[in-house]
Write a protein that holds these residues in place. Structure first.
Motif, PDB file in Angstrom:
ATOM      1  N   ASP A  16       0.816  -1.214   0.000  1.00 14.30           N
ATOM      2  CA  ASP A  16       0.000   0.000   0.000  1.00 14.30           C
ATOM      3  C   ASP A  16       0.853   1.269   0.000  1.00 14.30           C
ATOM      4  O   ASP A  16       0.323   2.372  -0.064  1.00 14.30           O
ATOM      5  N   VAL A  17       2.183   1.120   0.064  1.00 14.38           N
ATOM      6  CA  VAL A  17       3.103   2.254   0.009  1.00 14.38           C
ATOM      7  C   VAL A  17       4.026   2.056  -1.193  1.00 14.38           C
ATOM      8  O   VAL A  17       4.713   1.042  -1.299  1.00 14.38           O
ATOM      9  N   VAL A  82       8.916   2.019   5.369  1.00  8.47           N
ATOM     10  CA  VAL A  82       7.507   1.919   4.997  1.00  8.47           C
ATOM     11  C   VAL A  82       6.609   2.040   6.233  1.00  8.47           C
ATOM     12  O   VAL A  82       5.563   2.701   6.182  1.00  8.47           O
ATOM     13  N   GLU A  83       7.010   1.456   7.354  1.00 10.10           N
ATOM     14  CA  GLU A  83       6.236   1.595   8.601  1.00 10.10           C
ATOM     15  C   GLU A  83       6.121   3.062   9.006  1.00 10.10           C
ATOM     16  O   GLU A  83       5.063   3.507   9.455  1.00 10.10           O
ATOM     17  N   ALA A  92       3.352   7.005  -0.198  1.00  9.79           N
ATOM     18  CA  ALA A  92       4.475   6.896  -1.131  1.00  9.79           C
ATOM     19  C   ALA A  92       5.723   7.540  -0.539  1.00  9.79           C
ATOM     20  O   ALA A  92       5.648   8.390   0.355  1.00  9.79           O
ATOM     21  N   VAL A  93       6.867   7.095  -1.053  1.00  9.62           N
ATOM     22  CA  VAL A  93       8.162   7.701  -0.724  1.00  9.62           C
ATOM     23  C   VAL A  93       8.822   8.092  -2.036  1.00  9.62           C
ATOM     24  O   VAL A  93       8.977   7.260  -2.934  1.00  9.62           O
ATOM     25  N   LEU A  94       9.199   9.355  -2.137  1.00  2.73           N
ATOM     26  CA  LEU A  94       9.918   9.844  -3.306  1.00  2.73           C
ATOM     27  C   LEU A  94      11.399   9.969  -2.974  1.00  2.73           C
ATOM     28  O   LEU A  94      11.772  10.176  -1.814  1.00  2.73           O
ATOM     29  N   ALA A  95      12.236   9.845  -3.995  1.00  2.00           N
ATOM     30  CA  ALA A  95      13.686  10.036  -3.870  1.00  2.00           C
ATOM     31  C   ALA A  95      14.304   9.145  -2.803  1.00  2.00           C
ATOM     32  O   ALA A  95      15.177   9.567  -2.048  1.00  2.00           O
TER      33      ALA A  95
END
Length: 123
Positions: A16-17, A82-83, A92-95
């Motif tokens: 989900d991330v 992610v947690e 989401a995580v960018l870069a």
């Protein structure tokens, strides 16, 4: 035969991330920037693996025990990243990047870090 899971990793496709190394996600807009997030682990070296690696390094070739340990460490750092994103309300995580350093000659520090955001599809 080599098991691909032993020497690779990353966030599962059904997570989900979303974690990307780019600054944007094609087809998506950033609705909110949450800020920096990271996941960290410090691993000591297993004595048996270290001795085996010392012998192997004299002969040349891949240090498979150390490679496997580093993959496990990177995956643990990613899981913790992610947690953190979930806990802060992101999807989401960018870069995303990894930083790996020696920790006072006791082990290896692996940090996965990036920018937590909330994204949504365009249109």
């Amino acid at each position: 035969m080599t098991n691909i899971a032993d020497y690779g990793g990353g966030v599962p496709a059904d997570s989900d991330v979303l974690v990307v190394t780019t600054n944007e996600v094609p087809g998506h807009r950033v609705d909110r920037v949450i800020g920096e997030v990271f996941g960290l682990t410090v691993r000591s070296r297993h004595l048996g693996t270290q001795i085996g690696a010392s012998f192997k390094s004299m002969l040349g070739g891949e240090l498979k025990g150390l490679t496997k340990t580093l993959v496990e460490s990177r995956n643990q750092a990613m899981e913790r990243l992610v947690e953190q994103v979930r806990a802060r309300g992101g999807n989401a995580v960018l870069a995303m990047r990894f930083d790996v350093t020696e920790a006072a000659d006791l082990g290896t520090e692996i940090c996965a870090y990036g920018t937590a955001v909330v994204i949504s599809p365009l249109g």
